[in-house]
Design a protein around this motif. Structure first.
Motif, PDB file in Angstrom:
ATOM      1  N   VAL A 271       0.938  -1.395  -0.004  1.00 43.52           N
ATOM      2  CA  VAL A 271      -0.077  -0.008  -0.011  1.00 43.52           C
ATOM      3  C   VAL A 271       1.022   1.263  -0.032  1.00 43.52           C
ATOM      4  O   VAL A 271       1.725   1.441   0.759  1.00 43.52           O
ATOM      5  N   LEU A 272       0.817   2.026  -1.289  1.00 40.16           N
ATOM      6  CA  LEU A 272       1.798   3.134  -1.236  1.00 40.16           C
ATOM      7  C   LEU A 272       0.667   4.439  -0.864  1.00 40.16           C
ATOM      8  O   LEU A 272      -0.335   4.773  -1.624  1.00 40.16           O
ATOM      9  N   GLN A 273       0.722   4.995   0.380  1.00 43.49           N
ATOM     10  CA  GLN A 273      -0.322   6.054   0.721  1.00 43.49           C
ATOM     11  C   GLN A 273      -0.023   7.408   0.045  1.00 43.49           C
ATOM     12  O   GLN A 273       1.090   8.361   0.381  1.00 43.49           O
ATOM     13  N   GLY A 274      -0.679   7.594  -1.202  1.00 38.42           N
ATOM     14  CA  GLY A 274      -0.530   8.879  -1.793  1.00 38.42           C
ATOM     15  C   GLY A 274      -1.566   9.973  -1.287  1.00 38.42           C
ATOM     16  O   GLY A 274      -0.882  11.389  -1.078  1.00 38.42           O
ATOM     17  N   ALA A 275      -2.513   9.726  -0.585  1.00 35.79           N
ATOM     18  CA  ALA A 275      -3.457  10.750   0.236  1.00 35.79           C
ATOM     19  C   ALA A 275      -2.837  10.622   1.788  1.00 35.79           C
ATOM     20  O   ALA A 275      -2.018   9.901   1.990  1.00 35.79           O
ATOM     21  N   ASN A 276      -3.401  11.720   2.237  1.00 35.89           N
ATOM     22  CA  ASN A 276      -2.745  11.960   3.635  1.00 35.89           C
ATOM     23  C   ASN A 276      -3.535  11.156   4.656  1.00 35.89           C
ATOM     24  O   ASN A 276      -4.911  11.182   4.491  1.00 35.89           O
ATOM     25  N   ILE A 277      -3.092  10.508   5.632  1.00 39.13           N
ATOM     26  CA  ILE A 277      -3.897   9.529   6.471  1.00 39.13           C
ATOM     27  C   ILE A 277      -4.893   8.654   6.024  1.00 39.13           C
ATOM     28  O   ILE A 277      -6.066   8.893   6.548  1.00 39.13           O
ATOM     29  N   PRO A 278      -4.818   8.091   4.998  1.00 35.69           N
ATOM     30  CA  PRO A 278      -5.635   7.217   4.179  1.00 35.69           C
ATOM     31  C   PRO A 278      -6.213   6.099   5.257  1.00 35.69           C
ATOM     32  O   PRO A 278      -7.310   5.478   5.032  1.00 35.69           O
ATOM     33  N   CYS A 279      -5.270   5.618   6.055  1.00 37.57           N
ATOM     34  CA  CYS A 279      -5.726   4.451   6.801  1.00 37.57           C
ATOM     35  C   CYS A 279      -5.493   4.721   8.351  1.00 37.57           C
ATOM     36  O   CYS A 279      -4.881   5.500   8.806  1.00 37.57           O
ATOM     37  N   THR A 280      -6.649   4.148   8.995  1.00 41.26           N
ATOM     38  CA  THR A 280      -6.665   4.351  10.547  1.00 41.26           C
ATOM     39  C   THR A 280      -5.336   3.666  11.092  1.00 41.26           C
ATOM     40  O   THR A 280      -4.875   2.678  10.464  1.00 41.26           O
ATOM     41  N   ASP A 281      -5.013   3.609  12.381  1.00 37.07           N
ATOM     42  CA  ASP A 281      -3.814   3.261  13.052  1.00 37.07           C
ATOM     43  C   ASP A 281      -4.074   1.653  13.079  1.00 37.07           C
ATOM     44  O   ASP A 281      -3.180   0.878  12.616  1.00 37.07           O
ATOM     45  N   ASP A 282      -5.212   1.369  13.432  1.00 44.02           N
ATOM     46  CA  ASP A 282      -5.720   0.069  13.633  1.00 44.02           C
ATOM     47  C   ASP A 282      -5.621  -0.828  12.439  1.00 44.02           C
ATOM     48  O   ASP A 282      -5.023  -1.840  12.243  1.00 44.02           O
ATOM     49  N   ALA A 283      -6.150   0.001  11.028  1.00 45.28           N
ATOM     50  CA  ALA A 283      -6.027  -0.676   9.955  1.00 45.28           C
ATOM     51  C   ALA A 283      -4.541  -1.161   9.570  1.00 45.28           C
ATOM     52  O   ALA A 283      -4.223  -2.022   9.060  1.00 45.28           O
ATOM     53  N   GLU A 284      -3.806  -0.066   9.755  1.00 46.98           N
ATOM     54  CA  GLU A 284      -2.336  -0.224   9.376  1.00 46.98           C
ATOM     55  C   GLU A 284      -1.653  -1.236  10.094  1.00 46.98           C
ATOM     56  O   GLU A 284      -0.982  -2.029   9.696  1.00 46.98           O
ATOM     57  N   ARG A 285      -2.120  -1.331  11.293  1.00 46.15           N
ATOM     58  CA  ARG A 285      -1.441  -2.393  12.323  1.00 46.15           C
ATOM     59  C   ARG A 285      -1.896  -3.926  11.577  1.00 46.15           C
ATOM     60  O   ARG A 285      -1.325  -4.849  11.581  1.00 46.15           O
ATOM     61  N   ARG A 286      -3.246  -4.185  11.320  1.00 46.40           N
ATOM     62  CA  ARG A 286      -3.744  -5.135  10.762  1.00 46.40           C
ATOM     63  C   ARG A 286      -3.093  -5.512   9.541  1.00 46.40           C
ATOM     64  O   ARG A 286      -2.961  -6.603   9.091  1.00 46.40           O
ATOM     65  N   LEU A 287      -2.892  -4.564   8.540  1.00 48.17           N
ATOM     66  CA  LEU A 287      -2.232  -4.870   7.185  1.00 48.17           C
ATOM     67  C   LEU A 287      -0.959  -5.454   7.504  1.00 48.17           C
ATOM     68  O   LEU A 287      -0.222  -6.361   6.825  1.00 48.17           O
ATOM     69  N   ALA A 288       0.085  -4.983   8.639  1.00 50.76           N
ATOM     70  CA  ALA A 288       1.373  -5.440   8.821  1.00 50.76           C
ATOM     71  C   ALA A 288       1.242  -6.802   9.373  1.00 50.76           C
ATOM     72  O   ALA A 288       2.123  -7.578   8.939  1.00 50.76           O
ATOM     73  N   GLU A 289       0.128  -7.012  10.247  1.00 46.04           N
ATOM     74  CA  GLU A 289       0.174  -8.540  10.688  1.00 46.04           C
ATOM     75  C   GLU A 289      -0.207  -9.553   9.577  1.00 46.04           C
ATOM     76  O   GLU A 289       0.202 -10.666   9.663  1.00 46.04           O
ATOM     77  N   ARG A 290      -0.900  -9.056   8.512  1.00 50.07           N
ATOM     78  CA  ARG A 290      -1.161  -9.885   7.288  1.00 50.07           C
ATOM     79  C   ARG A 290      -0.040  -9.939   6.330  1.00 50.07           C
ATOM     80  O   ARG A 290       0.098 -10.303   5.334  1.00 50.07           O
ATOM     81  N   GLY A 291       1.252  -9.175   6.642  1.00 53.21           N
ATOM     82  CA  GLY A 291       2.334  -9.094   5.681  1.00 53.21           C
ATOM     83  C   GLY A 291       2.206  -8.274   4.732  1.00 53.21           C
ATOM     84  O   GLY A 291       3.037  -8.199   3.700  1.00 53.21           O
ATOM     85  N   VAL A 292       1.217  -7.326   4.723  1.00 51.36           N
ATOM     86  CA  VAL A 292       1.105  -6.350   3.650  1.00 51.36           C
ATOM     87  C   VAL A 292       1.943  -4.991   4.171  1.00 51.36           C
ATOM     88  O   VAL A 292       1.843  -4.550   5.196  1.00 51.36           O
ATOM     89  N   THR A 293       2.698  -4.648   3.132  1.00 51.85           N
ATOM     90  CA  THR A 293       3.829  -3.438   3.272  1.00 51.85           C
ATOM     91  C   THR A 293       2.999  -2.158   3.096  1.00 51.85           C
ATOM     92  O   THR A 293       2.322  -1.959   2.018  1.00 51.85           O
ATOM     93  N   VAL A 294       3.162  -1.245   4.091  1.00 51.76           N
ATOM     94  CA  VAL A 294       2.522  -0.027   3.977  1.00 51.76           C
ATOM     95  C   VAL A 294       3.740   1.124   3.975  1.00 51.76           C
ATOM     96  O   VAL A 294       4.426   1.190   4.858  1.00 51.76           O
ATOM     97  N   ILE A 295       3.907   1.908   3.036  1.00 54.46           N
ATOM     98  CA  ILE A 295       4.567   3.002   2.778  1.00 54.46           C
ATOM     99  C   ILE A 295       3.707   4.419   3.482  1.00 54.46           C
ATOM    100  O   ILE A 295       2.868   4.796   2.644  1.00 54.46           O
TER     101      ILE A 295
END
Ligand code: NAD
Length: 370
Positions: A271-295
């Motif tokens: 996930v490449l965040q072009g927008a500002n704060i597009p994901c909540t903290d909770d969502a970012e943490r869950r993505l990391a747990e699933r092995g999705v890289t978030v920039i």
């Protein structure tokens, strides 16, 4: 203007200046958060409900964003109370008066934000000579037209892709918010062989796993129409963009579009965040747990502010774009290395990196924050 609880810590704010002119109906605030790295750059926001507290929070965000982008600039922000759609002649009078009142505050350089644009920056530059993102006729680099932020997102994709073993050639890409950032991100990634399999705007989602016709989508948007108007398209609902299976998912629309409620629908690797704060903290943490890289946003979407700082330094467009590539590549590498090394989220790594850069600069200053 309401004061609220103004945040303060060892990083700032360095100065809070209120500007009031009753006869003109002017009520504005400048917060200079921290200028250890250099004069602050930050936008001027015009809105009916702005507060000193909001301004201070935004100024701190700029301290981190500029440090994360490794710019020789600190963070500041200004806000002006008023309707952003007020008549242009009234807006010009207010902005000129506000800038004039702040003409000696050389630690702050005005930039555009909600309610202001390049024309506004032209008025301020004319008044006090200190503004970025100017009209091209005044030496500005038209960053949205050239796609400065989208260009930076491509570099972020290259570095992050290499780190997770994702080839850009053939990578399936989805863009939520096919506007200035989203269109250019799709275009620059396509130059590296990526295939756009999903795109949305405020009216529709288009999807095709064999690849959408990028040129046709861009032509439709440039004609002032919506993706729903693309000839022969079968538009789906706006929200469907979250369900499109892909390798790279790029939010480029609004804040908080990915939350705990819909994050499990995302099927992507990066996930490449072009927008500002597009994901909540909770969502970012869950993505990391699933092995999705978030920039995170202030690393991935810094192309615009880097371009603006280069414009202020008198650089050419070519030099500005070179700086975007070099800085974003270095920052994505540093953030991913720190995130892996310390077992923290990329966002936590990015905040640490930025705060460390600010503290390092403060060691060279007699008064630290200014
Ligand atoms: P823009 O107005 O040019 O484009 C936004 C696009 O999003 C439009 O196509 C709009 O139709 C679409 N949209 C709106 N609501 C939507 C929704 N609910 N679902 C899907 N699409 C929706 O704006 P922009 O300049 O491209 O900025 C996009 C985001 O990136 C904003 O969050 C902005 O703060 C951020 N950003 C922009 C820059 C820049 O250089 N322009 C830099 C950093 C961050």
């Amino acid at each position: 203007m309401s004061q609220g609880a103004t945040p303060g810590d060892h990083l700032g704010p360095a100065k809070i200046i209120r500007v009031v002119h009753q006869a003109l109906g002017l009520d504005g605030v400048l917060v200079i958060d921290n200028v250890a790295r250099g004069p602050s750059i930050g936008g001027l926001r015009v809105a009916p409900d702005v507060t000193v507290e909001e301004c201070a929070r935004l100024a701190r965000a700029m301290t981190f964003k500029n440090a994360a982008a490794d710019l020789a600039h600190g963070g500041g922000k200004s806000v002006l109370r008023g309707d952003p759609r007020m008549p242009p002649e009234r807006k010009e009078a207010l902005l000129r008066a506000f800038a004039h009142a702040l003409r000696h505050e050389t630690d702050y350089i005005f930039g555009p934000d909600m309610g202001t644009d390049e024309t506004c920056m032209g008025w301020i530059s004319d008044e006090i000579g200190r503004a970025v993102a100017l009209p091209a006729a005044l030496g500005g680099i038209p960053l949205d037209e050239l796609g400065a932020t989208g260009f930076g997102l491509r570099h972020a994709a290259e570095v992050a892709g290499a780190a997770i073993g994702l080839e850009l050639e053939g990578a399936r890409t989805v863009v939520q918010g096919f506007g200035a950032v989203g269109i250019h991100a799709a275009r620059f990634l396509a130059e590296r062989g990526a295939v756009l399999v999903g795109a949305s705007d405020s009216k529709a989602t288009l999807t095709d796993q064999a690849g959408l016709d990028l040129a046709q989508l861009v032509a439709t948007k440039r004609a002032g129409k919506s993706l729903a108007d693309v000839p022969d398209a079968r538009p789906g609902p706006v929200d469907a963009v979250i369900d499109v299976a892909c390798d790279i998912w790029i939010p480029a629309a609004r804040p908080d579009v990915i939350t705990g409620d819909n994050v499990d629908r995302l099927q992507t690797r990066l996930v490449l965040q072009g927008a500002n704060i597009p994901c909540t903290d909770d969502a970012e943490r869950r993505l990391a747990e699933r092995g999705v890289t978030v920039i995170p946003d202030f690393i991935a979407n810094a192309g615009g502010v880097i371009c603006a700082a280069m414009e202020y330094a008198g650089a050419t467009r070519t030099a500005a774009f070179e700086a975007i590539g070099e800085k974003i590549r270095g920052n994505v590498e540093a953030v991913l290395a720190r995130s892996r090394g310390r077992g923290v989220l990329p966002r936590e790594a990015a905040v640490e990196l930025a705060a460390n850069r600010v503290r390092e600069a403060m060691r060279h200053r007699r008064f630290g924050i200014f």
